[in-house]
Structures are given as C-alpha cells and as structure tokens.
Design a protein around this motif. Sequence first.
Motif, short mmCIF file in Angstrom:
data_model
loop_
_atom_site.label_atom_id
_atom_site.label_comp_id
_atom_site.label_asym_id
_atom_site.label_seq_id
_atom_site.Cartn_x
_atom_site.Cartn_y
_atom_site.Cartn_z
N ARG A 16 0.83 -1.20 0.00
CA ARG A 16 0.00 0.00 0.00
C ARG A 16 0.87 1.25 0.00
O ARG A 16 2.02 1.24 0.44
N HIS A 17 0.26 2.34 -0.47
CA HIS A 17 0.97 3.61 -0.59
C HIS A 17 0.04 4.72 -0.15
O HIS A 17 -0.97 4.98 -0.82
N GLN A 45 3.90 9.08 2.17
CA GLN A 45 4.63 7.98 2.81
C GLN A 45 5.24 7.06 1.76
O GLN A 45 4.85 7.08 0.59
N HIS A 46 6.20 6.26 2.22
CA HIS A 46 6.77 5.26 1.32
C HIS A 46 5.78 4.13 1.14
O HIS A 46 4.94 3.85 2.01
N ARG A 47 5.89 3.47 -0.01
CA ARG A 47 5.11 2.25 -0.23
C ARG A 47 5.52 1.21 0.80
O ARG A 47 6.71 1.05 1.08
N GLU A 48 4.54 0.52 1.37
CA GLU A 48 4.88 -0.45 2.40
C GLU A 48 4.19 -1.79 2.15
O GLU A 48 3.11 -1.86 1.56
N ALA A 55 -5.13 4.25 1.99
CA ALA A 55 -4.01 4.18 1.05
C ALA A 55 -4.50 3.60 -0.27
O ALA A 55 -5.63 3.11 -0.36
N TYR A 94 -4.01 0.49 -2.45
CA TYR A 94 -3.54 -0.88 -2.27
C TYR A 94 -3.29 -1.51 -3.63
O TYR A 94 -4.19 -1.52 -4.49
N VAL A 126 9.75 -4.30 -1.01
CA VAL A 126 9.06 -3.76 -2.17
C VAL A 126 9.84 -4.08 -3.45
O VAL A 126 9.26 -4.41 -4.49
#
Length: 124
Positions: A38-39, A43-46, A92, A94, A108
């Motif tokens: 998710r992003h 924020q960074h993609r996690e 976010a 997804y 990632v």
Amino acid sequence: QVQLLESGGGLVQTGGSLRLSCAASGRTFISYSMGWLRHAPGQHREFVAANSRSGGNTIYAASMKGRLTISRDNAKNTLYLQMISLKPEDTAVYSCAASEAVLPGIRVAQYDYWGQGTQVTVSS
C-alpha cells in the motif's frame, strides 16, 4: 509477464471491512508469489501481506497482523485480501504485485509486476 487488475476498494467507516481482489492475466499465475502493498500520501510504499505460489505460506505486516487474510485461487488466477477492523491510518492505495521469487517477501523491490492499485479510504 503477468498483468494485474485490482478491485474492491472503496470508502468504509472505522471498524469496517473490505475484500480486495486482484485478477491476473498473461503468464501462468501460479508461477508467482504474490503480495499486497500500500501507498499512502506522503509515505513510502509499504508491505501489507504476501503468499507463496501455492498459497501455503503467508506473511503479514506486523502493523496489520490479525486484521488481514491473504488468499489466492490459482484456478481463477485471482488474489484476495480480506481486511477487517479497518482504521483511518489504513487509508491508502492498495496494489497487488507479483514476484518471480519462490518465497513471498516483504521487500518492495522484490516485486516484478504491479497493478494500478485500488483506493481504500477509512473514515473516522
């Protein structure tokens, strides 16, 4: 290569549930371990969750563990993510992603192919 298309996102209240789907086409779905990431804005993609080619091995992000179930139907070339007890911080985009690695991973950079994503918004 594989093409991925997510669906199932939407607006839900705090404490609600959603089930995301990811339909795969192209190369054989079972060739890939699969993940959800998710992003959120700013924020960074996690990493969220992943499972192995057979679906037998699964891993979850610690922050969401207990609220997620990842599954796949290799006969239907589809990956799922069931989310419960959603919180505003879960808001976010997804995305599902496919990895040529044998085992599912949390990095990632491991993922080779990505869908466009589906928006999940949790209202307070």
